[in-house]
Each structure stands twice: as C-alpha cells, then as structure tokens.
Design a protein around this motif. Structure first.
Motif, PDB file in Angstrom:
ATOM      1  N   THR A 128       7.992  -5.667  -6.795  1.00 40.74           N
ATOM      2  CA  THR A 128       6.864  -5.278  -7.651  1.00 40.74           C
ATOM      3  C   THR A 128       5.902  -4.390  -6.884  1.00 40.74           C
ATOM      4  N   LEU A 129       5.604  -4.770  -5.639  1.00 40.32           N
ATOM      5  CA  LEU A 129       4.701  -3.952  -4.835  1.00 40.32           C
ATOM      6  C   LEU A 129       5.327  -2.583  -4.557  1.00 40.32           C
ATOM      7  N   TYR A 130       6.614  -2.558  -4.237  1.00 29.35           N
ATOM      8  CA  TYR A 130       7.287  -1.263  -4.056  1.00 29.35           C
ATOM      9  C   TYR A 130       7.122  -0.391  -5.304  1.00 29.35           C
TER      10      TYR A 130
ATOM     11  N   MET B 137       0.348  19.157  -5.744  1.00 30.88           N
ATOM     12  CA  MET B 137       0.038  17.732  -5.741  1.00 30.88           C
ATOM     13  C   MET B 137      -1.449  17.572  -6.091  1.00 30.88           C
ATOM     14  N   ASN B 138      -1.756  16.732  -7.092  1.00 28.95           N
ATOM     15  CA  ASN B 138      -3.154  16.538  -7.445  1.00 28.95           C
ATOM     16  C   ASN B 138      -3.795  15.478  -6.550  1.00 28.95           C
ATOM     17  N   LEU B 139      -5.116  15.349  -6.672  1.00 29.87           N
ATOM     18  CA  LEU B 139      -5.855  14.464  -5.774  1.00 29.87           C
ATOM     19  C   LEU B 139      -5.469  12.995  -5.942  1.00 29.87           C
ATOM     20  N   THR B 140      -5.255  12.551  -7.176  1.00 30.97           N
ATOM     21  CA  THR B 140      -4.883  11.145  -7.361  1.00 30.97           C
ATOM     22  C   THR B 140      -3.492  10.870  -6.809  1.00 30.97           C
ATOM     23  N   THR B 141      -2.604  11.849  -6.892  1.00 36.32           N
ATOM     24  CA  THR B 141      -1.278  11.683  -6.299  1.00 36.32           C
ATOM     25  C   THR B 141      -1.389  11.608  -4.780  1.00 36.32           C
ATOM     26  N   GLU B 142      -2.273  12.421  -4.201  1.00 37.32           N
ATOM     27  CA  GLU B 142      -2.493  12.366  -2.753  1.00 37.32           C
ATOM     28  C   GLU B 142      -3.025  11.000  -2.337  1.00 37.32           C
ATOM     29  N   LEU B 143      -3.977  10.464  -3.108  1.00 36.73           N
ATOM     30  CA  LEU B 143      -4.514   9.149  -2.794  1.00 36.73           C
ATOM     31  C   LEU B 143      -3.420   8.086  -2.928  1.00 36.73           C
ATOM     32  N   SER B 144      -2.632   8.165  -3.972  1.00 37.08           N
ATOM     33  CA  SER B 144      -1.526   7.214  -4.154  1.00 37.08           C
ATOM     34  C   SER B 144      -0.563   7.267  -2.978  1.00 37.08           C
ATOM     35  N   GLU B 145      -0.287   8.460  -2.499  1.00 36.70           N
ATOM     36  CA  GLU B 145       0.609   8.616  -1.344  1.00 36.70           C
ATOM     37  C   GLU B 145      -0.012   7.992  -0.099  1.00 36.70           C
TER      38      GLU B 145
ATOM     39  N   ALA C  19       0.348   0.973   3.196  1.00 39.67           N
ATOM     40  CA  ALA C  19       1.143  -0.234   2.945  1.00 39.67           C
ATOM     41  C   ALA C  19       2.397  -0.245   3.816  1.00 39.67           C
ATOM     42  N   GLN C  20       3.062   0.894   3.918  1.00 37.07           N
ATOM     43  CA  GLN C  20       4.269   0.965   4.755  1.00 37.07           C
ATOM     44  C   GLN C  20       3.926   0.748   6.226  1.00 37.07           C
ATOM     45  N   ASN C  21       2.831   1.334   6.670  1.00 38.43           N
ATOM     46  CA  ASN C  21       2.423   1.161   8.070  1.00 38.43           C
ATOM     47  C   ASN C  21       2.118  -0.304   8.378  1.00 38.43           C
ATOM     48  N   TYR C  22       1.546  -1.002   7.433  1.00 38.49           N
ATOM     49  CA  TYR C  22       1.229  -2.418   7.615  1.00 38.49           C
ATOM     50  C   TYR C  22       2.485  -3.275   7.502  1.00 38.49           C
ATOM     51  N   GLY C  23       3.351  -2.886   6.605  1.00 41.70           N
ATOM     52  CA  GLY C  23       4.574  -3.650   6.324  1.00 41.70           C
ATOM     53  C   GLY C  23       4.522  -4.180   4.899  1.00 41.70           C
ATOM     54  N   ILE C  24       5.321  -3.584   4.034  1.00 41.23           N
ATOM     55  CA  ILE C  24       5.261  -3.940   2.617  1.00 41.23           C
ATOM     56  C   ILE C  24       5.637  -5.399   2.391  1.00 41.23           C
ATOM     57  N   ARG C  25       6.623  -5.889   3.107  1.00 45.87           N
ATOM     58  CA  ARG C  25       7.033  -7.294   2.947  1.00 45.87           C
ATOM     59  C   ARG C  25       5.862  -8.230   3.269  1.00 45.87           C
ATOM     60  N   LYS C  26       5.214  -7.996   4.397  1.00 50.13           N
ATOM     61  CA  LYS C  26       4.086  -8.827   4.813  1.00 50.13           C
ATOM     62  C   LYS C  26       2.908  -8.677   3.846  1.00 50.13           C
ATOM     63  N   LEU C  27       2.639  -7.442   3.423  1.00 51.38           N
ATOM     64  CA  LEU C  27       1.546  -7.168   2.500  1.00 51.38           C
ATOM     65  C   LEU C  27       1.778  -7.859   1.154  1.00 51.38           C
ATOM     66  N   ALA C  28       2.995  -7.747   0.630  1.00 53.11           N
ATOM     67  CA  ALA C  28       3.327  -8.378  -0.651  1.00 53.11           C
ATOM     68  C   ALA C  28       3.135  -9.890  -0.568  1.00 53.11           C
ATOM     69  N   GLU C  29       3.537 -10.469   0.537  1.00 55.54           N
ATOM     70  CA  GLU C  29       3.392 -11.916   0.700  1.00 55.54           C
ATOM     71  C   GLU C  29       1.922 -12.330   0.688  1.00 55.54           C
ATOM     72  N   ILE C  30       1.095 -11.590   1.423  1.00 51.62           N
ATOM     73  CA  ILE C  30      -0.330 -11.901   1.473  1.00 51.62           C
ATOM     74  C   ILE C  30      -0.978 -11.710   0.099  1.00 51.62           C
ATOM     75  N   MET C  31      -0.528 -10.682  -0.628  1.00 56.85           N
ATOM     76  CA  MET C  31      -1.097 -10.388  -1.948  1.00 56.85           C
ATOM     77  C   MET C  31      -0.494 -11.258  -3.045  1.00 56.85           C
ATOM     78  N   ASN C  32       0.460 -12.103  -2.678  1.00 53.19           N
ATOM     79  CA  ASN C  32       1.141 -12.979  -3.629  1.00 53.19           C
ATOM     80  C   ASN C  32       1.847 -12.173  -4.726  1.00 53.19           C
ATOM     81  N   LEU C  33       2.531 -11.118  -4.302  1.00 50.16           N
ATOM     82  CA  LEU C  33       3.329 -10.275  -5.196  1.00 50.16           C
ATOM     83  C   LEU C  33       4.776 -10.292  -4.735  1.00 50.16           C
TER      84      LEU C  33
END
Length: 151
Positions: A33-35, A1-9, A15-29
C-alpha cells in the motif's frame, strides 16, 4: 514535470532512503500500500498519500527538506525554531542581543561573498545559514513575547 510531481518524487526518495519496509511498519501500513501511495506515475492514481501520512513521513524520516519543498510550492519558506518560550522574562534581552549578533554575522557573510564580485555556492550556503539563524531568532523573539501577553 510539475511541482507537485517533483514533491511526490522527493517524498518517494525520502521513504526509499529511510527504508519503505521499516517506514510502512511504523506507519501501520501494508508495504504494498505504501509503495502504491508513493508511486509517482499515473498507474496508481487511486492510491494517494493523506496529509497525515505526509506529516508522518516527515516526522519519522526527519527529512525536513520535504517541508521546505512543500512551502516552495506556495512561495513560502520554513525553518526550525529553537525553543525559547521557556526562557525567563529577563532573558528576553539576551534573545534580542543574539539577533543583533546574528545580523552582524549575516552582513559579514554577504560582504565576504561579494568581496571578489562573485558568489560561490559555498559562500551562498554560509550566507543562507546565517539568514536562517537570523530569521529563527526574530521569530523566536516574537514567540517569546507572545507567551508574555496577558489574557
């Protein structure tokens, strides 16, 4: 796994810990799309987070480890600075004194850690906290003086 892949993970995890549904709503996405943008495999290569979205995720989730992980890609570091710019000019000596106190605490933590010839994880974490406090104080001092510069 390269460093950018680690950062992406790590971004995906935050995002998952925060809640993707809630995060997407706040980000207006759209949630889908956010997934897709958070997908770390090659199946969704045309959906990528923008820099602004990355910044928004850090800001919304308050997961500043993401910023540290980004800095680590370039062999840099980041740490939170206290707001010292509104302190009166006379208080500059207080900032300098706090730096010296922090330096002494940093040295004490290192001496304690080295006392038995081994450094435990807990000892390292205490030392690391003191180092970050020391660096924060030094940079705060620098920023405070910068505000005082004429013109």
């Amino acid at each position: 796994m390269n460093l950018t892949t680690e950062l992406s993970e790590k971004i995906r995890q935050a995002a998952q810990n925060y809640g993707i549904r809630k995060l997407a709503e706040i980000m207006n996405l759209q949630r889908g799309t956010l997934y897709n943008k958070l997908n770390t495999d090659d199946s969704c290569t045309h959906h990528k987070l923008t820099l602004q979205e990355f910044i928004d995720i850090i800001h919304i989730t308050s997961d500043y480890d993401l910023l540290n992980n980004l800095c680590a890609l370039f062999n840099y570091s980041a740490y939170k600075l206290p707001n010292k710019t509104e302190i009166a000019d006379e208080a500059l000596l207080d900032i300098i004194n706090s730096i010296h106190i922090s330096s002494g605490r940093t040295h004490k933590e290192m001496a304690d850690a080295l006392a038995d010839g081994q450094i435990t994880t807990n000892e390292y974490l205490k030392f690391s906290d003191q180092v970050m406090n020391l660096l924060s104080g030094i940079v705060s001092w620098q920023e405070r003086v910068k505000v005082m510069v004429d013109g």
